[in-house]
Each structure stands twice: as structure tokens, then as C-alpha cells.
Write an enzyme that holds these catalytic residues in place. Structure first.
Site, PDB file in Angstrom:
ATOM      1  N   GLY A 126       0.818  -1.217   0.000  1.00  0.00           N
ATOM      2  CA  GLY A 126       0.000   0.000   0.000  1.00  0.00           C
ATOM      3  C   GLY A 126       0.846   1.260   0.000  1.00  0.00           C
ATOM      4  O   GLY A 126       0.555   2.221  -0.719  1.00  0.00           O
ATOM      5  N   CYS A 127       1.911   1.251   0.791  1.00  0.00           N
ATOM      6  CA  CYS A 127       2.769   2.435   0.872  1.00  0.00           C
ATOM      7  C   CYS A 127       3.521   2.668  -0.432  1.00  0.00           C
ATOM      8  O   CYS A 127       3.748   3.805  -0.833  1.00  0.00           O
ATOM      9  CB  CYS A 127       3.729   2.305   2.046  1.00  0.00           C
ATOM     10  SG  CYS A 127       2.863   2.260   3.630  1.00  0.00           S
TER      11      CYS A 127
END
Length: 157
Positions: free
Chosen positions: A46-47
């Protein structure tokens, strides 16, 4: 958990080391609008998605007078690796003791797979040229966040 920031409040100033260990201060960017986004951990799916979305939109943000800063608890070495691996072109800052995340209301209780723990709450705060909060968003989704942020700021998607 620290109180969340609201538009009109003065954004807490900070000085944090970047991926090469050089200090970066919010106050050094006065006169520009600054997107300060908090993310949990470099190199996670996600990051990485979120960082690459900011990277791919950076020219459009810069054209509108914005600077972008990403902040996580990762150390400078991890940030340097993340920057290199993803060809990131904006500063990532190390908030190892999460004091800045706490000051911005981006640190608190999280639940994941039935487990409760303290950590970074994925958040974005836009600071105006005078250092006040223009927009504060908490619990944002990594995917699609940059496009939504641009819409919320009245910029093209």
C-alpha cells in the site's frame, strides 16, 4: 491518541532527517503549499502504491505550487532504499519516535486481523503558504488517494 488537525489551525512545525540524513523543516517551505502525508512502512504494497502515485503526480503538484513530503517511522537507510527502488523524486522523512505523527493526529490505535496496536494512521495534511492547515484527511486509502486529494483541492484529477 493526539487530536486530529482541523483546517485553520497552525500546522506543527517539524525538522526531520531525509533519506540521506539531511534535516528538512516544514518552516523552510513557507510560501508554498505543502502536502504532508504519513504512511506506515516503506516497501509495503500500500505504501509503495501511494508513494508511486505521488511520484507520478509530482510534476502536476509542483506546477500548482505544492511541495510533497512523505513521513514514516522508517530510518533514513530504509527511506534511501525505498527512494532508490521506486525512483521517488520527493523527500521521505524519518519520524523514528513518531512525535511528528502524534502532533499531526496520525498516530494511534489500529486494528488489523483482530489485533489491536499503536501505529501510523495513513493521513494527509495540506499546509497553506502561511503554515496553517488547509485540509486534513485521516484513514485514507492508499489506492486512489492522490487522485481524490487532487479533486478535493480543486485540482484536475
Amino acid at each position: 491518541m493526539a487530536a486530529r488537525l482541523e483546517p485553520g489551525q497552525q500546522a506543527p512545525d517539524f525538522t526531520l532527517p531525509d533519506a540521506s540524513g539531511r534535516p528538512v523543516s516544514l518552516s523552510d517551505l513557507r510560501g508554498r503549499r505543502v502536502v504532508v502525508y504519513f504512511y506506515p512502512k516503506a516497501e509495503t504494497p500500500g505504501c509503495t502504491t501511494q508513494a508511486c502515485d505521488f511520484r507520478d503526480s509530482l510534476d502536476r503538484f509542483a506546477a500548482e505550487g505544492f511541495a510533497v513530503l512523505g513521513i514514516s517511522p522508517d530510518g533514513p537507510e530504509a527511506l534511501a532504499k525505498f527512494t532508490e527502488n521506486q525512483s521517488l523524486t520527493f523527500p521521505l522523512l524519518s519520524d523514528a519516535d513518531h512525535a511528528v505523527a502524534e502532533a499531526y493526529g496520525a498516530w494511534g490505535e489500529k486494528k488489523n486481523y483482530g489485533r489491536t496496536y499503536e501505529g501510523v494512521i495513513r493521513s494527509t495534511v495540506v499546509v497553506d503558504p502561511d503554515g496553517a492547515v488547509e485540509l486534513a484527511q485521516y484513514n485514507v486509502k492508499a489506492t486512489g488517494h492522490v487522485a481524490k486529494l487532487r479533486r478535493d483541492l480543486g485540482l484536475e484529477g
